[in-house]
Each structure stands twice: as structure tokens, then as C-alpha cells.
Design a protein around this motif. Structure first.
Motif, PDB file in Angstrom:
ATOM      1  N   ALA A 126      48.948  33.057  39.115  1.00  9.20           N
ATOM      2  CA  ALA A 126      47.495  33.001  39.253  1.00  9.20           C
ATOM      3  C   ALA A 126      47.043  32.329  40.547  1.00  9.20           C
ATOM      4  O   ALA A 126      45.914  32.534  40.982  1.00  9.20           O
ATOM      5  N   LEU A 127      47.915  31.542  41.178  1.00 11.36           N
ATOM      6  CA  LEU A 127      47.512  30.815  42.382  1.00 11.36           C
ATOM      7  C   LEU A 127      47.004  31.778  43.452  1.00 11.36           C
ATOM      8  O   LEU A 127      47.656  32.770  43.770  1.00 11.36           O
ATOM      9  N   SER A 128      45.811  31.497  43.971  1.00  9.17           N
ATOM     10  CA  SER A 128      45.158  32.300  45.008  1.00  9.17           C
ATOM     11  C   SER A 128      44.728  33.681  44.511  1.00  9.17           C
ATOM     12  O   SER A 128      44.387  34.539  45.313  1.00  9.17           O
ATOM     13  N   LYS A 129      44.727  33.889  43.212  1.00 12.66           N
ATOM     14  CA  LYS A 129      44.189  35.138  42.707  1.00 12.66           C
ATOM     15  C   LYS A 129      42.667  35.082  42.780  1.00 12.66           C
ATOM     16  O   LYS A 129      42.073  34.017  42.590  1.00 12.66           O
ATOM     17  N   THR A 130      42.042  36.216  43.061  1.00 15.03           N
ATOM     18  CA  THR A 130      40.612  36.220  43.326  1.00 15.03           C
ATOM     19  C   THR A 130      39.834  37.077  42.330  1.00 15.03           C
ATOM     20  O   THR A 130      40.380  37.932  41.645  1.00 15.03           O
ATOM     21  N   PHE A 131      38.540  36.797  42.297  1.00 15.24           N
ATOM     22  CA  PHE A 131      37.594  37.547  41.476  1.00 15.24           C
ATOM     23  C   PHE A 131      36.302  37.632  42.276  1.00 15.24           C
ATOM     24  O   PHE A 131      35.886  36.653  42.906  1.00 15.24           O
ATOM     25  N   ILE A 132      35.673  38.816  42.306  1.00 15.66           N
ATOM     26  CA  ILE A 132      34.413  38.945  43.041  1.00 15.66           C
ATOM     27  C   ILE A 132      33.261  39.037  42.053  1.00 15.66           C
ATOM     28  O   ILE A 132      33.314  39.800  41.073  1.00 15.66           O
ATOM     29  N   VAL A 133      32.254  38.228  42.261  1.00 16.27           N
ATOM     30  CA  VAL A 133      31.117  38.137  41.346  1.00 16.27           C
ATOM     31  C   VAL A 133      30.334  39.441  41.369  1.00 16.27           C
ATOM     32  O   VAL A 133      30.021  39.981  42.439  1.00 16.27           O
ATOM     33  N   ASP A 134      30.015  39.972  40.190  1.00 14.53           N
ATOM     34  CA  ASP A 134      29.379  41.281  40.087  1.00 14.53           C
ATOM     35  C   ASP A 134      27.904  41.221  39.691  1.00 14.53           C
ATOM     36  O   ASP A 134      27.239  42.252  39.637  1.00 14.53           O
ATOM     37  N   VAL A 135      27.398  40.018  39.397  1.00 11.74           N
ATOM     38  CA  VAL A 135      25.993  39.901  39.011  1.00 11.74           C
ATOM     39  C   VAL A 135      25.520  38.477  39.307  1.00 11.74           C
ATOM     40  O   VAL A 135      26.296  37.524  39.253  1.00 11.74           O
ATOM     41  N   ASP A 136      24.263  38.330  39.666  1.00 11.22           N
ATOM     42  CA  ASP A 136      23.721  37.020  40.007  1.00 11.22           C
ATOM     43  C   ASP A 136      23.604  36.111  38.788  1.00 11.22           C
ATOM     44  O   ASP A 136      23.322  36.569  37.678  1.00 11.22           O
ATOM     45  N   ASP A 137      23.810  34.810  39.039  1.00  8.79           N
ATOM     46  CA  ASP A 137      23.400  33.773  38.094  1.00  8.79           C
ATOM     47  C   ASP A 137      23.974  33.964  36.684  1.00  8.79           C
ATOM     48  O   ASP A 137      23.281  33.753  35.697  1.00  8.79           O
ATOM     49  N   ARG A 138      25.250  34.358  36.617  1.00  2.65           N
ATOM     50  CA  ARG A 138      25.869  34.554  35.313  1.00  2.65           C
ATOM     51  C   ARG A 138      27.100  33.673  35.124  1.00  2.65           C
ATOM     52  O   ARG A 138      27.464  33.319  34.013  1.00  2.65           O
ATOM     53  N   TYR A 139      27.752  33.326  36.232  1.00 10.29           N
ATOM     54  CA  TYR A 139      29.009  32.597  36.157  1.00 10.29           C
ATOM     55  C   TYR A 139      28.851  31.152  36.631  1.00 10.29           C
ATOM     56  O   TYR A 139      27.967  30.831  37.419  1.00 10.29           O
ATOM     57  N   THR A 140      29.738  30.298  36.142  1.00 12.11           N
ATOM     58  CA  THR A 140      29.840  28.929  36.625  1.00 12.11           C
ATOM     59  C   THR A 140      31.324  28.563  36.645  1.00 12.11           C
ATOM     60  O   THR A 140      32.131  29.155  35.931  1.00 12.11           O
ATOM     61  N   LEU A 141      31.700  27.618  37.499  1.00 10.09           N
ATOM     62  CA  LEU A 141      33.113  27.359  37.762  1.00 10.09           C
ATOM     63  C   LEU A 141      33.611  26.072  37.130  1.00 10.09           C
ATOM     64  O   LEU A 141      32.880  25.090  37.047  1.00 10.09           O
ATOM     65  N   CYS A 180      27.539  25.257  38.395  1.00 10.40           N
ATOM     66  CA  CYS A 180      27.814  25.754  39.741  1.00 10.40           C
ATOM     67  C   CYS A 180      27.350  27.206  39.803  1.00 10.40           C
ATOM     68  O   CYS A 180      28.124  28.108  39.499  1.00 10.40           O
ATOM     69  N   PRO A 181      26.098  27.463  40.159  1.00 15.20           N
ATOM     70  CA  PRO A 181      25.578  28.834  40.131  1.00 15.20           C
ATOM     71  C   PRO A 181      26.280  29.716  41.156  1.00 15.20           C
ATOM     72  O   PRO A 181      26.623  29.280  42.253  1.00 15.20           O
ATOM     73  N   LEU A 182      26.508  30.971  40.792  1.00 15.14           N
ATOM     74  CA  LEU A 182      27.172  31.928  41.660  1.00 15.14           C
ATOM     75  C   LEU A 182      26.332  33.198  41.735  1.00 15.14           C
ATOM     76  O   LEU A 182      25.585  33.520  40.809  1.00 15.14           O
ATOM     77  N   PHE A 183      26.524  33.920  42.846  1.00 16.09           N
ATOM     78  CA  PHE A 183      25.712  35.100  43.077  1.00 16.09           C
ATOM     79  C   PHE A 183      26.590  36.274  43.463  1.00 16.09           C
ATOM     80  O   PHE A 183      27.751  36.118  43.843  1.00 16.09           O
ATOM     81  N   ILE A 184      26.035  37.475  43.348  1.00 16.41           N
ATOM     82  CA  ILE A 184      26.781  38.689  43.578  1.00 16.41           C
ATOM     83  C   ILE A 184      27.477  38.659  44.945  1.00 16.41           C
ATOM     84  O   ILE A 184      26.910  38.178  45.931  1.00 16.41           O
TER      85      ILE A 184
END
Length: 415
Positions: free
Chosen positions: A290-305, A271-275
């Protein structure tokens, strides 16, 4: 004073004899009474301990542990009072001193003194010495479906018997060591408790001000559903693709709830993610954090879910700032209201997309983001600094505890 000199003074003229665990203790395996036999679990009076019932320092967590009836006892014999249970599989090395007759599950091995050694040991001294055994266990495990201790080596682990020809003096020395460690344990626990309370208060302060910033009373504010302003997708289960040296960081609830300190790696992008994509925890245990806790992606194409995380991307960044949405969704009351405190909460896609989002001017969104960014830097600094201080205090305690229990194995004790 060096550990050698300190121990030399404490053990001046004292002989130390070493015996293996199997020489000194009776060893019994724990077990779980059949869950299908209701009579085992009805009107129970006998404590039955699980891993969740003890802390790393050997304390029992209140009286919330389960109890079983006498009919659940194999052979009619309980683990005796004043014995020690230690985890020899799964969470290796965790142990506790139990002062009442009891049972424990199959993850534990129970050690009770043989009759010929009951008068030779202060059981609290043994409890403290078993922190060294716990360290040995963690280094000597075998792997199958889960970690388990090398029990042959475990039985051969050496226990010191101080002045074996003078049991009275031995017990006096053991009692003094216990007194010192009890005092040091209390002091360290109090300090860690104070640091933990400080961290909790700072987080509450941050949450209070964040909630104030998101308390809108202007009737003219436009509200839109998340579905109107953002795209949504979630990941998939892919544990088989995880490797330590993989290319992509797999984001799970633990990763987000620890601010990115824990991550798993996958060699396959799912699942590709982007900044500026926003990740949201969709599943948590009852009354979790942890429910509804968030994280904002800081770099392209590094994370998957993984499948318990939702990925959210803003449709129109000229209408809604991703950073504003990230802050607004974090532990949002519109989502955490679904936690009933009983069952594991699994947020549905429609519940997430139905969240109402305030559409403010970009100027106002930037103002709120700027304030929260400053708070975030402050809280993150404290959140990283205080746990580090707690870790250092714990390591300091363990260092001096281990020094106090480091008995010379030679016949002569160096002065």
C-alpha cells in the motif's frame, strides 16, 4: 439430488445421537508465555500458534510459527496432538486441526477428545464439522473491548455421533465424508489458486506498461520537485469521530489499497478534500503493497483523511494534469525505496515533496493518461470480476460442505 435424499442414502438405517461439546471434548484456554522470561522463547521446540499462523480453511502457514521451550508450559501439560484450536475472541471462528503437541495464544480455545470418545470420531471429520461451529460462533458473540464467543452456549453446541451402537460403521461413514470433502477442498483450492494467479499476472502486466510509459530518456525533459508543483497536507487521528452513518468518508490506507471498497464514516469534517485532489498512503507494514498507493478524489467535500494519508493538490493545472500526477505517484519507485523490509515505513513530508516530477506537454500528459485510463478500466474489470468469481467458488464449496454435514435431528432419516 437434494441434501435430504443424499444424506438419507448415506445414512440409511443410521441412528444419529447428539452430544454437547462439553460432553465430548476437554476444553482449555490458550495463553501467551511471559515475554519478559527469555528462557520461554529460547531454543524452543514446542509450536505456539497465533491468529496469523492459520488460514480460514484451517491450514497452518508453513513452519514460520513461533516455538517455546518446555519451561513455558503451564502445569507441564501441552495441548495434545490431534486436537482442534478455534478462535473464541477477536477473529471469531477461525480454527485448525493440530496433529502435534502444541500451545496456542489466549485468543484460542483448544478442544481435545475425551478418552471415552477417542474411538468414536475421525478427528478430520470433527475439523470439517467445526466449520458449522465457526458459523455459530460468529452469530453468538458478546462485545466488551473486543468480540468474544458466548462460551456457555459454545459448550452446549451439539455434535452428531453417527450410529453410536456401531463405532466401526460410524468411522466408515465419517471417513467417506472426509474423503469427499478433502477432494472438494483440493479442487476448490486449485481453482481459486488459478484465478488468483490470473489476477496477479494481469496486475503485473498493467504495472509493466505503466512503468514503460513513465520511462523518460529525453534529456530535454524538465523535472520539478513535487513541492514546486503541488500543495501538500495530511490528516489527523480522529477514530473517536467515526460513526456508521457519518457524513464524510474517512480515507485510510485500507480504503486506498482496496480501491475504495472499505471506508469508515465520520460525522465531523477534519480535512476537506476536493475533486482531483490526490491521496497518497504514507505508512505501511514492511514489504506491504500500500505504500505510495494513490487515490484521486472524484467529488467535492466528501472525503476526509486520517494521519497516515497525504493530500496533494496541483498548483497549476495548465502545467500538470492531476490525473497524470495520480498515475505517476502511484507506487512510485522514488518513495517505495524507503521501505526497508524490516520496520514499518512512515514516509516523511520532505521525502514526498522531494519526489521529482517530469513536466511534459499537456498533449503528451493527456496521451499517457488516456492509455492508462484504458488499462485501468480493463484491470479494474478483471480485478472485480475475478475476486467475485473466487468468492462464488468459495461460497459454492461452503454450501455443499454444509449440506454434507447437515444431519437430521429427528430419529427418522427421510428417504
Amino acid at each position: 439430488m437434494s441434501s435430504t435424499n443424499f444424506m438419507g442414502k448415506l445414512l440409511d438405517g443410521v441412528e444419529v445421537e447428539w452430544k454437547s461439546i462439553s460432553d465430548v471434548f476437554h476444553l482449555k484456554n490458550g495463553y501467551t508465555p511471559s515475554k519478559s522470561s527469555k528462557e520461554y522463547w529460547t531454543d524452543g521446540t514446542i509450536p505456539w500458534f497465533r491468529m496469523d499462523d492459520i488460514r480460514e480453511n484451517g491450514q497452518i502457514l508453513g513452519d514460520s510459527f513461533q516455538k517455546v521451550s518446555s519451561s513455558a508450559v503451564k502445569g507441564g501439560k501441552l495441548f495434545p496432538a490431534n486436537s482442534i484450536i478455534i478462535s473464541t475472541s477477536a477473529t471469531i471462528g477461525e480454527h485448525a486441526l493440530i496433529t502435534v503437541p502444541h500451545l496456542a495464544n489466549q485468543r484460542f480455545t483448544c478442544l481435545s477428545l475425551q478418552s471415552s470418545y477417542i474411538d468414536s470420531f475421525n478427528i478430520k471429520f470433527i475439523f470439517y464439522y467445526f466449520f458449522l461451529l465457526a458459523g455459530w460462533c460468529k452469530k453468538n458473540t458478546t462485545m466488551s473491548s473486543f468480540a468474544s464467543v458466548d462460551m456457555d452456549g459454545f459448550r452446549k453446541f451439539q455434535i452428531p455421533i453417527l450410529c453410536p451402537e456401531n463405532p466401526k460403521k460410524s468411522l466408515e461413514i465419517q471417513a467417506e465424508i472426509v474423503r469427499i470433502l478433502d477432494a472438494f477442498t483440493d479442487m476448490t483450492s486449485e481453482l481459486i489458486s488459478e484465478l488468483t494467479s490470473e489476477l496477479t499476472m494481469r496486475k503485473k502486466q498493467y504495472n509493466y506498461y505503466r512503468d514503460q510509459l513513465f520511462s523518460f530518456e529525453d534529456d530535454e525533459i524538465e523535472w520539478k520537485t513535487l513541492e514546486e508543483v503541488a500543495n501538500f497536507s495530511n490528516g489527523k487521528g480522529h477514530e473517536k469521530d467515526i460513526t456508521k452513518d457519518g457524513e464524510y468518508i474517512v480515507v485510510n490506507s485500507k480504503f486506498i489499497s482496496t480501491d475504495g471498497q472499505v471506508a469508515k464514516y465520520s460525522n465531523k469534517q477534519i480535512c476537506p478534500l476536493f475533486i482531483n485532489d490526490i491521496l497518497l498512503v504514507m505508512s505501511d507494514l514492511p514489504n506491504g503493497k500500500a505504500l505510495s498507493k494513490t487515490f484521486i478524489v472524484d467529488v467535492d467535500d466528501r472525503y476526509t483523511l486520517n494521519q497516515r494519508i497525504g493530500g496533494i493538490s496541483v498548483k497549476n493545472k495548465n502545467e500538470l494534469l492531476p490525473k497524470f500526477l495520480y498515475y505517476f505517484l502511484n507506487r512510485n519507485p522514488q518513495l517505495i525505496k524507503y521501505d526497508n523490509g524490516v520496520d514499518q515505513t512512515n514516509l516523511r513530508k520532505d521525502q514526498i515533496l522531494g519526489v521529482q516530477i517530469p513536466i511534459l506537454s499537456l498533449t503528451e500528459q493527456k496521451r499517457i493518461v488516456s492509455i492508462l485510463d484504458k488499462f485501468d478500466v480493463l484491470i479494474n474489470s478483471i480485478s472485480k470480476g475475478l475476486p467475485r468469481e473466487i468468492e462464488l467458488r468459495q461460497k459454492q464449496y461452503e454450501y455443499y460442505r454444509d449440506l454434507l454435514l447437515s444431519f437430521p435431528k429427528s430419529e427418522e432419516i427421510e428417504a
